[in-house]
Design an enzyme around this catalytic site. Structure first.
Site, short mmCIF file in Angstrom:
data_model
loop_
_atom_site.label_atom_id
_atom_site.label_comp_id
_atom_site.label_asym_id
_atom_site.label_seq_id
_atom_site.Cartn_x
_atom_site.Cartn_y
_atom_site.Cartn_z
N SER A 144 51.57 30.39 34.84
CA SER A 144 51.42 30.70 36.26
C SER A 144 50.25 29.94 36.89
O SER A 144 50.01 30.05 38.08
CB SER A 144 51.22 32.21 36.45
OG SER A 144 50.09 32.61 35.73
N CYS B 42 46.47 38.68 21.51
CA CYS B 42 45.09 38.33 21.17
C CYS B 42 44.14 39.43 21.64
O CYS B 42 42.94 39.22 21.77
CB CYS B 42 44.70 36.97 21.77
SG CYS B 42 44.86 36.90 23.55
N1 SAH Z 1 49.47 29.46 24.30
C1 SAH Z 1 48.29 28.83 24.81
C2 SAH Z 1 47.23 29.82 25.23
C3 SAH Z 1 47.68 30.84 26.23
S1 SAH Z 1 46.39 31.50 27.18
C4 SAH Z 1 47.74 27.83 23.80
O1 SAH Z 1 48.27 27.72 22.69
O2 SAH Z 1 46.79 27.15 24.15
C5 SAH Z 1 47.27 32.45 28.34
C6 SAH Z 1 47.89 31.67 29.49
O3 SAH Z 1 48.72 32.57 30.21
C7 SAH Z 1 46.91 31.11 30.51
O4 SAH Z 1 47.07 29.71 30.62
C8 SAH Z 1 47.29 31.80 31.85
O5 SAH Z 1 47.22 30.93 32.95
C9 SAH Z 1 48.72 32.21 31.59
N2 SAH Z 1 49.20 33.37 32.38
C10 SAH Z 1 48.54 34.52 32.67
N3 SAH Z 1 49.34 35.38 33.32
C11 SAH Z 1 50.55 34.77 33.42
C12 SAH Z 1 51.82 35.16 33.98
N4 SAH Z 1 51.98 36.35 34.56
N5 SAH Z 1 52.84 34.30 33.89
C13 SAH Z 1 52.69 33.09 33.30
N6 SAH Z 1 51.52 32.68 32.76
C14 SAH Z 1 50.47 33.50 32.81
#
Ligand code: SAH
Length: 391
Positions: free
Chosen positions: A249, A335
């Site tokens: 997002s 996490c």
């Molecule tokens: N999988 C990634 C880390 C994820 S961190 C890696 O391996 O590096 C979590 C991510 O979720 C962030 O980038 C944040 O922008 C996104 N996020 C948070 N809420 C969200 C939502 N409702 N829909 C989609 N993405 C979201």
């Protein structure tokens, strides 16, 4: 140095090397410590227990030593050297891999401190006032102990307790690095933006789990939900996926994902990225995938939020499971430190039951070796993952 006297019987956890002293365990404080100062902790018979950083709050002391010793530059240097030697010993420092976590708080007997390394730059995060006050000594200890590291960037504006009103400023403590930066992880290149990115700029903790995804990706369509910098997507591409969709997002995350795909697989039409909310994407999209990765941000940051978080995990996983083709695989993570492995498992299983899909566990995942768990501080185990075979 201030002496903190514990109530009778409250010494037990320190004797078992658990590094925290809760405020309720304190009988009296001899002296007037300011927050972040080092204090000696003794039992009700004046026996030495530990030296640690004092802080106002429910965790009153974070122990840095269980030996009565001088806490000086040499002490910090020795701790950093020990941590580095571990990373070298497990093969994380090489031309094929120059990004690793050097210090994982309690896991490296340095509560309140996180240090991630990207080639010649260390990104340091203090979670306690004591570590904040020690930042210069720590930065010096890092460059003195590890010849490859030339720059230390300090990033604690959002990690220190708000009430302490110390207003830390992010910036370089040693050196500076203005070049467009590329970290290498298992031979793959990633641009890491520690100035503007989340945490220290990259989620190193998924390294081993990304490798597992690579292993399963050949000939598969993959959805990487909550992609951030696109880590899982890049590994799926190298694994031979036929189609990879990345969703986040945050527009900045999508930009980073596209950059990282381009760095490793220029002009590769197998990949597409979408700046979209997870639920909106899953609800609106008819497509089903062979493999889906769900790696959301922590749904619960403290205990009061656990109930709602578990509902959130259930809802998300039910949606994800719906979008998996028969004979597909779900990689699902939490996490949230306050959510246990069992709670997470139960949330995912009730999602599976709700969808009526037959599901089996292929792997139970955790955090990698450079995020070690101190056996005396099991709370340090925060990353939980399940790899499920979905019929
Ligand atoms: N999988 C990634 C880390 C994820 S961190 C890696 O391996 O590096 C979590 C991510 O979720 C962030 O980038 C944040 O922008 C996104 N996020 C948070 N809420 C969200 C939502 N409702 N829909 C989609 N993405 C979201």
């Amino acid at each position: 140095m201030t002496t903190i006297h514990l109530k009778p019987k409250k010494e037990e956890s320190l004797l078992r090397f658990h590094p925290w002293v809760f405020s309720g365990a304190i009988q009296r404080i001899e002296g007037k410590p300011t927050e972040g100062e080092l204090a000696r902790v003794v039992d009700c018979n004046q026996n030495f227990l530990a030296i640690g950083h004092y802080q106002i709050g429910s965790i009153a002391v974070r122990a840095v030593s269980f030996v009565d010793t001088e806490i000086d530059a040499n002490f910090w240097q020795q701790k950093i050297k020990n941590a580095y030697q571990l990373r070298v010993a497990i093969g994380l420092v090489s031309t094929n891999n120059n990004s690793y976590r050097l210090i994982h708080g309690e896991g490296d007997s340095l509560p309140g401190l996180i240090v991630d390394v990207y080639d010649d730059t260390a990104v340091m995060q203090a979670h306690s006032i004591g570590m904040h006050l020690t930042r210069i000594q720590l930065a010096e200890a890092i460059v003195n102990s590890i010849s490859e590291i030339k720059n230390v960037y300090y990033k604690s504006e959002t990690t220190l307790p708000f009430k302490a009103s110390i207003e830390p400023e992010d910036g370089y403590l040693i050196g500076s690095n203005t070049k467009e930066y590329k970290a290498i992880e298992n031979g793959l290149e990633f641009q890491v933006d520690w100035l503007r990115g989340q945490k220290t700029g990259f989620f190193i903790d998924q390294r081993e789990n990304r490798t597992l995804l690579e292993h399963y990706s050949k000939g598969k369509s993959v959805l990487n939900m909550f992609c951030y910098t696109g880590g899982f997507s890049v590994y799926a591409m190298r694994g031979g996926a036929t189609e990879v969709h990345s969703v986040d997002s945050s527009a900045k995350a999508i930009e980073l994902t596209n950059k990282n795909i381009e760095l490793n697989f220029p002009n590769d039409s197998r990949h597409a990225a979408y700046d979209e909310d997870a639920f909106k994407y899953l609800n609106a999209n008819e497509q089903k995938y062979d493999i889906i990765v769900l790696d959301p941000p922590a749904f619960a940051k403290h205990r009061e939020a656990v109930r709602n978080a578990l509902k959130g995990y259930k809802r998300l996983n039910a949606k994800g499971l719906e979008k998996i083709k028969p004979g597909g695989i779900l990689f699902t993570f939490s996490c949230s430190q306050v959510i246990t492995k069992e709670q997470f498992r139960l949330a995912v299983f009730s999602a599976a039951a709700e969808t009526g899909r037959n599901v089996r566990i292929l792997h139970q995942l955790s955090q990698p070796a450079d995020h070690p768990i101190n056996i005396y501080h099991p709370e340090g185990e925060y990353l939980k993952g399940l790899v499920l075979w979905v019929e």
